[in-house]
Enzyme design. Structure first.
Site, PDB file in Angstrom:
ATOM      1  N   LYS A   6       0.974  -2.749  -0.045  1.00  0.00           N
ATOM      2  CA  LYS A   6      -0.010  -3.325   0.761  1.00  0.00           C
ATOM      3  C   LYS A   6      -0.206  -2.378   2.058  1.00  0.00           C
ATOM      4  CE  LYS A   6      -3.186  -5.802   2.521  1.00  0.00           C
ATOM      5  NZ  LYS A   6      -3.762  -4.303   2.960  1.00  0.00           N
ATOM      6  N   HIS A  65      -0.681   2.748  -2.040  1.00  0.00           N
ATOM      7  CA  HIS A  65       0.004   2.539  -3.430  1.00  0.00           C
ATOM      8  C   HIS A  65      -0.844   3.615  -4.233  1.00  0.00           C
ATOM      9  CE1 HIS A  65       0.842   0.903  -7.173  1.00  0.00           C
ATOM     10  NE2 HIS A  65      -0.222   0.143  -7.357  1.00  0.00           N
ATOM     11  N   SER A 110      -3.591  -3.929  -2.129  1.00  0.00           N
ATOM     12  CA  SER A 110      -2.981  -2.739  -1.727  1.00  0.00           C
ATOM     13  C   SER A 110      -4.084  -1.596  -1.875  1.00  0.00           C
ATOM     14  CB  SER A 110      -1.888  -2.176  -2.874  1.00  0.00           C
ATOM     15  OG  SER A 110      -2.341  -2.300  -4.224  1.00  0.00           O
ATOM     16  N   CYS A 128       0.990   1.465 -13.418  1.00  0.00           N
ATOM     17  CA  CYS A 128       1.408   1.341 -12.005  1.00  0.00           C
ATOM     18  C   CYS A 128       2.940   1.606 -11.887  1.00  0.00           C
ATOM     19  CB  CYS A 128       0.799   0.328 -11.178  1.00  0.00           C
ATOM     20  SG  CYS A 128      -0.963   0.225 -11.203  1.00  0.00           S
TER      21      CYS A 128
END
Ligand code: ZN
Lengths: 382, 129
Positions: free
Chosen positions: A326, A330, A205, A83
């Site tokens: 959030k 994402h 998220s 990520c």
């Protein structure tokens, strides 16, 4: 090393972009950034993406995106660090300009998570495949383990975790590019469907499609451009054990701490000099750990600090003015670059309804896995 | 799961086999080639103890496809009595029975299966004692 500036930013709306492909959204964000910068050409390109192979069956996207953006034969490569692929791509682009190899570099991040893949499985490949995932662990599960330990060791409450989501949704409601631009309440977060106890779906998220791009330039290349200049003054990266269980203290994200220290050192600043920050709130507990491990608050104080409103848009240090992962969304590989887009817009005074007052120094922190990698960039308005 | 990959991990998953650093005594599970504590490359074979305690825990409600039929299931980080931490399911109990510090024993169990004709994947889980 040469000075490096961000001279253009662009992003797509984040969300479920059913009618657009991986390549379409990247090109859309790239063209927006090129247009914003007002440049005629780019010298090279870095594309952050976590796992296009698992999400849409497409690898080799450095070349694919250069082709579809019409910039081949420039060098282009995909960067992967789960990520924080986007943040790591930014770091490589930064060093390419700093080293004098390119005058203008496009750094992008992209992910298409809503095309039908087993998203929980794909994301879990960023954990230890043989000793975590084999046992049935998930990413919400790993952060839930961190949350439970943080609550027991520091007294962090369920309500304080929820306060992170409430605050980020409040900011995201002011962001036209956010996936969920609407507010939520503490009760809604706490009473939402459990994903991994004690974390609910509103602590997490969302699954998102999206792309974000920035244009980096040397001082010479940036000369004469109309936009206010934003300089990258620090870049730090670090790693930690891939498995959460192998850490001495599972409530401390050591890679975040070390990447932050390295970025502060390069920038020659202290945590208290940072005016606002975009941080990797993949789960509510992550934001609490990160603001502690970046030195914005004492260890253990992240929960009360958030609950008291100090990280709100009008607080002591606004955190995730964009809405964060959030509320904004994402799309994993795009997140790190989208954070840079937000910091630049804030520093230029172009953040619209969510604009904070007179920001000078902003920070972006992007994380991979359960904190096995982290990258921090510090930006200054010139 | 491809069978070579599954077979390689059997000593750890079936028998909790670990590597003990001959220089500093740190136990690595799974065994490593380089000690993360002191950098030594000299190991002897050892085992995790059968008993340990819960360091943190959660209950998974949304699972990857291999585990989808098992939800809800408990996951914990367990520290064995010889100081090694692992991630494992905690079974034969309810979510509300779990707490940090609770004593558990490692047991040999089926973890997942690849349909009707694929490999049945075995390994360790923990049960409260
Ligand atoms: Zn050693």
């Amino acid at each position: 090393m040469r000075d490096v500036y961000i001279i253009g930013v662009g992003m797509t709306k984040f969300g479920e972009l059913w009618s657009k492909s991986l390549r379409d959204i990247f090109v859309e964000a790239a063209l927006a950034a090129i247009d914003d910068a007002g440049v005629e050409h780019i010298d090279s390109m870095y594309v952050g993406s976590m796992t296009p192979g698992l999400f849409v069956g497409q690898e080799h996207i450095g070349a694919l995106m250069a082709d579809y953006l019409g910039v081949a034969p420039i060098p282009a490569v995909r960067v992967e660090s789960a990520c924080c692929s986007g943040g790591m791509a930014l770091r490589l682009g930064f060093f390419e300009v700093a080293a004098g190899n390119s005058e203008i570099v496009l750094v992008g991040g992209v992910e298409k998570m809503n095309d039908g893949a087993d998203v929980t499985y794909a994301l879990a490949t960023a954990a230890d495949q043989e000793y975590e995932v084999y046992q049935g662990v998930t990413f919400p599960g790993l952060y839930a383990l961190i949350a439970r330990a943080h609550m027991v060791h520091y007294g962090t409450t369920r309500k304080q975790l929820a306060a992170v989501s409430v605050k980020n949704h409040r900011n995201g409601a002011l962001n036209p590019n956010a996936q969920f631009p609407k507010e939520v309440t503490i009760d809604q977060v706490i009473n939402a469907t459990l994903v991994a106890d004690p974390l609910t779906v509103l602590d997490s998220s969302p699954v998102s499609d999206g792309a974000a791009c920035v244009i980096l330039a040397s001082a010479d290349a940036a000369k004469g451009l109309q936009k206010p200049l934003v300089k990258i003054i620090g870049s730090g990266a670090a790693t930690d054990t891939i498995a959460l269980h192998a850490r001495e203290d599972i409530t401390t994200l050591k890679a975040v701490k070390v990447s932050g220290e390295r970025a502060y050192k390069m920038a020659g600043i202290k945590p208290s000099d940072v005016g606002f920050a975009e941080v990797h709130d993949c789960f509510s507990i992550a934001e609490i750990c990160i603001i502690e491990d970046l030195g914005f608050v004492e260890k253990g104080q992240g929960g009360p600090f958030t609950e008291q409103g100090h990280t709100a848009l009008d607080g002591k240090i606004p955190i995730n003015t964009s809405g964060g992962l959030k509320s904004k969304g994402h799309p994993v590989g795009a997140t790190g670059v989208a954070q840079a887009v937000e910091v630049v817009e804030q520093l230029r005074g172009e953040a619209g309804k969510r604009q904070i007052k007179g920001p000078k120094i902003g920070l972006a922190q992007n994380m991979g896995g359960s904190g096995a990698s982290s990258v921090v960039h510090i930006f200054k308005a010139e | 799961m491809p069978s070579p990959r599954y077979r390689r991990e059997m000593p750890q998953r079936y028998r909790l086999e670990a590597g003990k650093c001959k220089k500093c005594g740190k136990i690595s599970f799974p065994p490593r080639l380089i000690c993360p504590a002191c950098g030594s490359k000299d190991f002897e074979k050892t085992k995790l103890t059968d008993y340990g305690k819960i360091v943190s825990y959660t209950t998974i409600r949304v699972a990857p496809s291999d585990f989808a039929t098992q939800v809800p299931y408990n996951i914990a980080i367990v520290e064995s009595d010889n100081g090694v931490r692992v991630t494992t399911q905690v079974v034969d109990c309810k979510p509300e029975d779990l707490e940090i510090g609770k004593r558990v024993k490692f047991v040999f169990r089926k973890l997942s299966a690849e349909g009707h004709t694929g490999i049945i994947c075995y390994g360790y889980k923990a049960v409260p004692v």
